[in-house]
Design a protein around this motif. Sequence first.
Motif, mmCIF file in Angstrom:
data_model
loop_
_atom_site.group_PDB
_atom_site.id
_atom_site.type_symbol
_atom_site.label_atom_id
_atom_site.label_comp_id
_atom_site.label_asym_id
_atom_site.label_seq_id
_atom_site.Cartn_x
_atom_site.Cartn_y
_atom_site.Cartn_z
ATOM 1 N N ALA A 43 0.828 -1.209 0.000
ATOM 2 C CA ALA A 43 0.000 0.000 0.000
ATOM 3 C C ALA A 43 0.860 1.255 0.000
ATOM 4 C CB ALA A 43 -0.927 -0.010 1.206
ATOM 5 N N LEU B 215 0.394 4.150 -2.717
ATOM 6 C CA LEU B 215 0.091 5.530 -2.336
ATOM 7 C C LEU B 215 1.140 6.508 -2.864
ATOM 8 C CD1 LEU B 215 -1.088 4.910 1.333
ATOM 9 C CD2 LEU B 215 -2.444 6.045 -0.439
ATOM 10 N N ARG C 35 -4.103 8.735 -4.164
ATOM 11 C CA ARG C 35 -3.054 9.311 -3.313
ATOM 12 C C ARG C 35 -3.618 10.040 -2.101
ATOM 13 N NH1 ARG C 35 -1.093 13.307 -5.202
ATOM 14 N NH2 ARG C 35 -2.131 13.565 -7.209
ATOM 15 N N GLU C 36 -4.691 10.818 -2.301
ATOM 16 C CA GLU C 36 -5.207 11.658 -1.231
ATOM 17 C C GLU C 36 -6.420 11.049 -0.531
ATOM 18 O OE1 GLU C 36 -3.583 14.205 -0.293
ATOM 19 O OE2 GLU C 36 -2.220 14.455 -1.992
ATOM 20 N N SER C 37 -7.258 10.347 -1.297
ATOM 21 C CA SER C 37 -8.494 9.827 -0.717
ATOM 22 C C SER C 37 -8.404 8.369 -0.292
ATOM 23 C CB SER C 37 -9.662 10.017 -1.705
ATOM 24 O OG SER C 37 -9.905 11.391 -1.914
ATOM 25 N N ASN C 38 -7.256 7.723 -0.546
ATOM 26 C CA ASN C 38 -7.016 6.365 -0.037
ATOM 27 C C ASN C 38 -7.980 5.329 -0.612
ATOM 28 O OD1 ASN C 38 -5.345 4.814 1.976
ATOM 29 N ND2 ASN C 38 -7.349 4.295 2.781
ATOM 30 N N ASP C 39 -8.421 5.518 -1.854
ATOM 31 C CA ASP C 39 -9.374 4.588 -2.461
ATOM 32 C C ASP C 39 -8.599 3.418 -3.068
ATOM 33 O OD1 ASP C 39 -11.673 3.456 -3.373
ATOM 34 O OD2 ASP C 39 -12.415 5.236 -4.393
ATOM 35 N N ARG D 216 -5.746 -0.194 6.185
ATOM 36 C CA ARG D 216 -6.587 0.932 5.780
ATOM 37 C C ARG D 216 -7.217 0.705 4.411
ATOM 38 N NH1 ARG D 216 -4.399 6.397 5.463
ATOM 39 N NH2 ARG D 216 -6.611 6.936 5.474
ATOM 40 N N SER D 217 -7.275 -0.540 3.989
ATOM 41 C CA SER D 217 -7.937 -0.835 2.724
ATOM 42 C C SER D 217 -9.404 -0.421 2.774
ATOM 43 C CB SER D 217 -7.870 -2.346 2.435
ATOM 44 O OG SER D 217 -6.557 -2.773 2.207
ATOM 45 N N CYS E 219 -7.240 -0.290 -7.060
ATOM 46 C CA CYS E 219 -7.391 1.150 -6.876
ATOM 47 C C CYS E 219 -8.464 1.678 -7.810
ATOM 48 C CB CYS E 219 -6.073 1.892 -7.070
ATOM 49 S SG CYS E 219 -5.576 2.136 -8.782
ATOM 50 N N SER F 33 -10.907 9.263 2.233
ATOM 51 C CA SER F 33 -10.625 10.531 2.904
ATOM 52 C C SER F 33 -11.191 11.713 2.127
ATOM 53 C CB SER F 33 -9.113 10.722 3.063
ATOM 54 O OG SER F 33 -8.536 9.649 3.780
#
Length: 512
Positions: free
Chosen positions: A24, A28, A37-41, A59-60, A125, A402
Amino acid sequence: MTTWDAATLQIWWQRLISVADEMAAVLLRTAFSSVVRESNDLACAVLTADGELLVEYGRSVPVFTGCVSGTVRAMVEHFGAENLRPGDVIATNDPWYGNTHLPDLTAATPVFRDGRIVAYVASICHLSDIGGASEGAFAQDVYEEGFCLPPVKLVDAGTPNQLVRQILARNVRVPGQVLGDVDALIAANALGERRVRAMLDSDPELDLGTAAEHICGVTERAVRESIRRIPDGRYAAEVDLDGFEEPKKIVVTVEVAGDSLVVDYEGTSPQSRFGINSAAPTYGYTRYGLACLLAPDVPNNEGAQRPITIRVPKGSLLNPDKRAAVSANFPAHAIPAVLSRALLEPLPDRVAAAAGTPFWVVGIRGTAADGSFASLLCFNGGQGASAGQDGHPTLSTPSNVSNTPVEVVESQVPVLVESKRIVRGSGGAGRWRGGDGQEITIRSVHPDPLDIIFLTERIEHAAPGLAGGQDGQVGLLQVDGVDVAEPKGRTALPPGSRILLRTPAGGGFGPA
């Protein structure tokens, strides 16, 4: 021969989890699109040689790890395990191979040892664009939604498949971003493969299949023990949602018998003509919702799924036919909340009120002098409250995507974020209060109209409170002070126009 005492099991379990975590980190740091990168999808996982989920990145996005094993098994069956070679990377975004929806791409890599497959590593992703209507809910079949990639080899024995890359690039608006994210998936898997092989090389006696039996066995026993403490019986609930062409309803019955249970969605609304249907996410969010209620402290893997049977009526919102549009599968995000509502009586200390939203999406697309741009911006509503805890404001639940930072919004697309604030007091009242939503005002600074896609929920139907708690405030979506007629639709935003989003708040828990 490895001796599987508690200490040894914990060491190897944590080493495997660290593999997924490192994957991960690569994804990222190397992904191109802000939604990753920012929203962690995203998600990363290690699976057994049979394609069963073994460990996941902590955090998946929960729905991904609830679906990844089915997707990998379907791809391996398509190719035949005997036809896979070292250096292969197989991938699909096809919802009917167990993938979530077209914007999500699942990539898996076999791990070989002594000429045989001993494990798979997989990464997922959300791509910033997949052609067609892409993220919108307004498509009326899966063919309108974008480019569907059946199981293919992204990399064939170490050589990138240039034909697949060319076809994919030709079908999306921002090929540089999309291919960059594809390469990030490949890089994450490459690291995961190296780490698993190095781990096995460090102990030639370690058998990963036996390790998986012990690891998944611990999780399965914990889940069965938790189910056993619930009195046998039937527990039912339902929840109302905005829908698209009409309101929709999710109905669930949980049947508990001994140390196993059945989740049945009979009575759920029929499938929609539009893209709010859910296929694989129904199973992913059911598994995640039950994991939170039954064994939240035990790392997730295939063992958690063994005591659970899921039944979904065909042709329903949660199990549509294969032509149905499924890209905006927001109804599935309500599944953990309706499971909490059903199991309030036997599990009052573990359930939670409904969240305002998993997240609201604003897709912004257009053309500038240097080419096309497309970006997905995510804004969260409030979390539902639970026994002993207020809901957090602007926290994506049950997904963990996020909020997109203001600086990223303005660097990705030609808009100005004029204001962004928490809507204090919008969470549902209760002994424990629901989390507040947020309000964002975005103004176009582009000289031409922007193509805007909205994906929202709970504008008409509030997040319900639980155990006597009150509902959270509903959301609001306006353009230039006028309510948007289709809040899951598409619009052209003129230069200088403003979008106002007020995300819904979470429900309260317990009497105020």
